[in-house]
Design an enzyme around this catalytic site. Structure first.
Site, mmCIF file in Angstrom:
data_model
loop_
_atom_site.group_PDB
_atom_site.id
_atom_site.type_symbol
_atom_site.label_atom_id
_atom_site.label_comp_id
_atom_site.label_asym_id
_atom_site.label_seq_id
_atom_site.Cartn_x
_atom_site.Cartn_y
_atom_site.Cartn_z
ATOM 1 N N HIS A 81 48.736 15.628 52.220
ATOM 2 C CA HIS A 81 48.099 16.937 52.400
ATOM 3 C C HIS A 81 46.840 16.872 53.263
ATOM 4 C CE1 HIS A 81 50.311 17.004 48.524
ATOM 5 N NE2 HIS A 81 50.744 18.158 49.016
ATOM 6 N N ASP B 84 45.047 13.268 51.237
ATOM 7 C CA ASP B 84 45.825 12.303 50.462
ATOM 8 C C ASP B 84 47.063 11.916 51.281
ATOM 9 O OD1 ASP B 84 47.727 14.330 50.154
ATOM 10 O OD2 ASP B 84 47.317 14.690 48.038
ATOM 11 N N SER C 216 53.281 22.505 47.334
ATOM 12 C CA SER C 216 51.945 21.955 47.089
ATOM 13 C C SER C 216 50.938 22.272 48.188
ATOM 14 C CB SER C 216 52.021 20.430 46.905
ATOM 15 O OG SER C 216 52.557 19.816 48.060
#
Length: 368
Positions: free
Chosen positions: A332, A329, A39
């Protein structure tokens, strides 16, 4: 125009020009860029999959140029976008994006998928994600498509001269070994043995990328896993970095560098470049104010303690100024933090980039 130039001749001339233009093979201009991983580097492949690991809804993308969620786990640009900027290329498209065809293939492709790891059992809770073996199969498929477009010799040259980014490992701890108490892997391995196993499996992946033609591969280690807001929220008493996850990163990263050094020696060339993501992140995690951040403890988007609980959604707390937060978040970095990381990839010394940084790579490769 002379009187003897007939309409028939002009028609033939135009027809010949059209046929000639139709037969022109697209030319490779800027250096291609390929991205593999999780991600931290996914540009939107998971948008096309039935998975819970996705970032295709607001407030993701709130600061992206289009102000829309793209599948990047960021408020704006992510690390691959910023590396593309650095090498003078347009951003790579997700491999699953329908618009990745024709001459757009010559820019490269992003094969990354949120939730994956080095191991196939990492991220099973996310259901349908593109595991690293499948990413490499897509890379083979990509090469066949490019070969049909520009010919096999040019396609091989494009891949050999490309820059590759590989970002794996964090999920093998966060979403596997430490996902639940007494996880299957934690019962199978003590942490030091698990790290040795991960490195041995990662080596196979890197060798395979080399076999598929990649010759300049940036390999990032894990960041400070225990310092992300999610782990501070759930594993620390007073908001300090979670000790056990920090221990995991401290074991994994030096062994990754050692393995890369050994691989380069076997090949006889600096194919693999180790990027020390741990130190790059720790600079602003330990001293956020020095980098213009107000906090590295609290996420911009989230809820609960340190905004580190659950997912970033439209119902979450959202900070008004993303520029002063290191984390977007619970897991990240913000675009601004990503810019600091990529700046270090480009110009950092051997504390961060081993054996050389990206600007040195570009200078060396431009002479070939």
């Amino acid at each position: 125009m002379s009187k003897d130039t007939s309409p028939c001749f002009i028609s033939l001339l135009i027809l010949g020009l059209v046929v000639t233009l139709a037969g022109v093979t697209p030319q490779v201009e800027a250096r291609a860029f390929f991205v593999f991983g999780d991600s931290l580097v996914d540009n939107g492949n998971n948008n096309y999959l039935a998975t819970t690991a996705r970032a295709d809804a607001p407030p993701y993308g709130v600061d992206y140029p289009t102000r829309r969620a793209t599948g990047r786990f960021s408020n704006g640009l992510n690390i691959p976008d910023l590396i593309s900027e650095a090498i003078g290329s347009e951003p790579t498209l997700p491999y699953l994006a329908p618009e990745l065809n024709g001459e757009k293939l010559l820019v490269g492709a992003n094969f990354a998928s949120a939730g994956i790891g080095i191991l196939n059992d990492t991220g099973v809770q996310f259901l349908n994600i593109i595991r690293i073996g499948q990413q490499l199969q897509f890379f083979q498929q990509y090469q066949q498509r490019v070969s049909a477009l520009i010919g096999p010799e040019q396609a091989q040259r494009l891949v050999n001269e490309a820059l590759v980014l590989m970002t794996l490992g964090g999920n093998d701890f966060v979403n596997n070994y430490y996902l639940v108490p007494f996880s299957a892997r934690s019962r199978q391995f003590a942490l030091p043995d698990y790290v040795v196993y991960l490195i041995s499996e990662y080596r196979k992946i890197l060798v395979r990328v080399y076999e598929l033609g990649a010759r300049r591969i940036l390999v990032t280690g894990t960041g400070p896993l225990g310092c992300v807001p999610a782990e501070r929220a759930t594993r620390s008493r007073n908001g300090e970095c979670a000790v056990e996850l920090q221990r995991a990163a401290a074991l994994f990263n030096p062994q990754l560098v050692q393995m890369i050094t050994e691989l380069n020696m076997e090949i006889g060339s600096d194919v693999f470049i180790a990027a020390n993501a741990y130190e790059m992140n720790m600079d602003f995690v330990t001293n956020p104010q020095a980098y213009g951040f107000v906090t590295s403890q609290v996420a911009c988007c989230g809820q609960g303690r340190f905004n580190g609980i659950g997912l970033c959604t439209i119902a979450s707390n959202l900070c008004p100024n993303r520029e002063i937060f290191a984390f977007w978040d619970p897991f990240h970095p913000t675009e601004r933090a990503n810019r600091i990381i990529v700046s270090t990839i480009v110009t950092g010394d051997t504390k961060y980039m081993n054996p050389m940084n990206l600007s040195t790579i570009m200078a060396l490769d431009s002479r070939v």
